[in-house]
Design a protein around this motif. Structure first.
Motif, short mmCIF file in Angstrom:
data_model
loop_
_atom_site.label_atom_id
_atom_site.label_comp_id
_atom_site.label_asym_id
_atom_site.label_seq_id
_atom_site.Cartn_x
_atom_site.Cartn_y
_atom_site.Cartn_z
N VAL A 186 52.86 33.81 38.51
CA VAL A 186 51.93 32.87 37.91
C VAL A 186 50.53 33.17 38.43
CG1 VAL A 186 51.32 30.43 37.60
CG2 VAL A 186 53.73 31.12 37.74
N ASP A 187 49.62 33.51 37.52
CA ASP A 187 48.24 33.81 37.89
C ASP A 187 47.39 32.58 37.62
OD1 ASP A 187 45.58 34.76 38.03
OD2 ASP A 187 46.25 36.78 37.50
N ILE A 188 46.81 32.01 38.66
CA ILE A 188 46.01 30.79 38.52
C ILE A 188 44.51 31.09 38.57
CG2 ILE A 188 47.81 29.25 39.35
CD1 ILE A 188 46.33 29.21 42.05
N SER A 189 44.14 32.33 38.27
CA SER A 189 42.73 32.71 38.23
C SER A 189 42.06 32.03 37.05
CB SER A 189 42.60 34.22 38.05
OG SER A 189 43.23 34.92 39.08
N ALA A 190 40.74 32.05 37.06
CA ALA A 190 39.98 31.61 35.89
C ALA A 190 40.34 32.54 34.73
CB ALA A 190 38.49 31.66 36.18
N TYR A 191 40.24 32.02 33.52
CA TYR A 191 40.67 32.79 32.35
C TYR A 191 39.90 34.11 32.23
CZ TYR A 191 42.15 33.90 27.64
OH TYR A 191 42.68 34.53 26.55
N ALA A 192 38.60 34.08 32.49
CA ALA A 192 37.79 35.30 32.39
C ALA A 192 38.27 36.34 33.40
CB ALA A 192 36.32 34.98 32.61
N ASP A 193 38.61 35.91 34.62
CA ASP A 193 39.11 36.84 35.63
C ASP A 193 40.47 37.39 35.22
OD1 ASP A 193 36.88 36.50 37.26
OD2 ASP A 193 37.78 34.77 38.29
N LEU B 234 50.58 36.07 46.90
CA LEU B 234 50.16 37.45 47.12
C LEU B 234 48.92 37.44 47.99
CD1 LEU B 234 50.30 40.50 46.65
CD2 LEU B 234 49.01 40.15 44.53
N GLY B 235 49.05 37.88 49.22
CA GLY B 235 47.92 37.92 50.14
C GLY B 235 46.80 38.79 49.58
N GLY B 236 45.62 38.23 49.43
CA GLY B 236 44.50 38.98 48.89
C GLY B 236 44.40 38.94 47.38
N GLY B 237 45.41 38.38 46.72
CA GLY B 237 45.39 38.21 45.27
C GLY B 237 45.36 39.52 44.50
N VAL C 231 48.12 30.57 34.10
CA VAL C 231 48.07 29.12 34.05
C VAL C 231 46.79 28.70 34.76
CG1 VAL C 231 49.18 26.96 34.74
CG2 VAL C 231 50.59 28.92 34.12
N PRO C 232 45.84 28.10 34.04
CA PRO C 232 44.61 27.67 34.70
C PRO C 232 44.91 26.65 35.80
CG PRO C 232 44.41 27.49 32.32
CD PRO C 232 45.84 27.80 32.62
N PRO C 233 44.15 26.67 36.88
CA PRO C 233 44.40 25.73 37.98
C PRO C 233 44.39 24.27 37.52
CG PRO C 233 42.78 27.36 38.65
CD PRO C 233 43.05 27.59 37.19
N SER C 234 43.57 23.95 36.54
CA SER C 234 43.50 22.57 36.06
C SER C 234 44.76 22.16 35.31
CB SER C 234 42.27 22.38 35.16
OG SER C 234 42.37 23.22 34.03
N GLN C 235 45.52 23.13 34.81
CA GLN C 235 46.73 22.83 34.05
C GLN C 235 48.01 23.16 34.82
OE1 GLN C 235 46.43 24.90 30.33
NE2 GLN C 235 44.59 23.81 29.71
N PHE C 236 47.87 23.57 36.07
CA PHE C 236 49.03 23.93 36.88
C PHE C 236 49.79 22.66 37.25
CE2 PHE C 236 51.14 24.86 40.92
CZ PHE C 236 51.89 25.94 40.53
N ILE D 278 52.72 33.03 43.29
CA ILE D 278 51.41 32.53 42.88
C ILE D 278 50.37 33.60 43.22
CG2 ILE D 278 49.68 30.72 43.16
CD1 ILE D 278 52.24 29.71 41.94
N VAL D 279 49.53 33.90 42.23
CA VAL D 279 48.51 34.93 42.37
C VAL D 279 47.19 34.37 41.85
CG1 VAL D 279 47.81 37.24 41.61
CG2 VAL D 279 50.21 36.74 41.99
N ASP D 280 46.09 34.77 42.47
CA ASP D 280 44.78 34.47 41.90
C ASP D 280 43.88 35.69 42.10
OD1 ASP D 280 43.94 34.34 44.52
OD2 ASP D 280 43.15 32.31 44.40
N LYS D 281 42.62 35.54 41.79
CA LYS D 281 41.72 36.68 41.83
C LYS D 281 41.61 37.31 43.22
CE LYS D 281 36.89 37.93 41.15
NZ LYS D 281 35.55 37.44 40.93
N ASP D 282 41.36 36.47 44.24
CA ASP D 282 41.07 37.02 45.56
C ASP D 282 41.91 36.42 46.69
OD1 ASP D 282 39.95 34.53 45.62
OD2 ASP D 282 37.89 35.22 45.75
#
Length: 147
Positions: free
Chosen positions: A61-68, A128-131, A80-85, A102-106
């Motif tokens: 599940v990637d919770i990054s901003a949509y653009a990222d 994921l450490g470091g995203g 899945v946007p953080p606001s909708q998680f 759970i993964v995000d940009k950074d």
């Protein structure tokens, strides 16, 4: 070495602010490590995530901003946007026993999401450490666009 030990009490007496700063830093490190060791999820490296993907097919599940997410994401990850998680979501409830990563940009915003999954009853939660940035630095494949 013996000379240093004799001068240490005098140095500490002359520099109480440095002593207090040193003690505060050591305590902060100890508390941080204790919190890391007692949390209910595991932080993965890109290599260990690759191994998990190959062995157990986790839900990533990637919770990054949509653009990222559109710029770069792990192939097969679900955005899945953080606001909708919502860990209580019916779709997520079906995978409570499967590994969830759970993964995000950074790698900065994943702890809160992982904590929410654990509270919702998920048993195999990872981050994921470091995203995605760590994934990129490990020169692993990235996907672009919506899928």
């Amino acid at each position: 070495m013996n000379d240093v030990l004799h001068k240490l009490p005098q140095f500490l007496g002359n520099h109480p602010f440095l002593l207090a700063l040193f003690v505060a830093l050591v305590l902060a490190l100890i508390v941080t490590e204790l919190l890391r060791l007692t949390r209910k999820w595991k932080e993965l490296t890109p290599a260990s995530l690759t191994l998990l993907i190959n062995r157990e097919s986790p839900l990533v599940v990637d919770i990054s901003a949509y653009a990222d997410y559109e710029k770069a994401h792990i192939p097969g990850s679900r955005h899945v946007p953080p606001s909708q998680f919502d860990p209580e979501n019916k779709d997520l409830a079906k995978v409570r026993e499967l590994p969830v990563v759970i993964v995000d940009k950074d790698g900065r915003g994943m702890d809160k999401a992982a904590s929410r999954l654990v509270k919702a009853g998920f048993t195999k939660v990872h981050t994921l450490g470091g995203g995605v940035e760590a994934w990129r630095q490990a020169q692993l494949p990235l996907a672009k666009g919506k899928n």
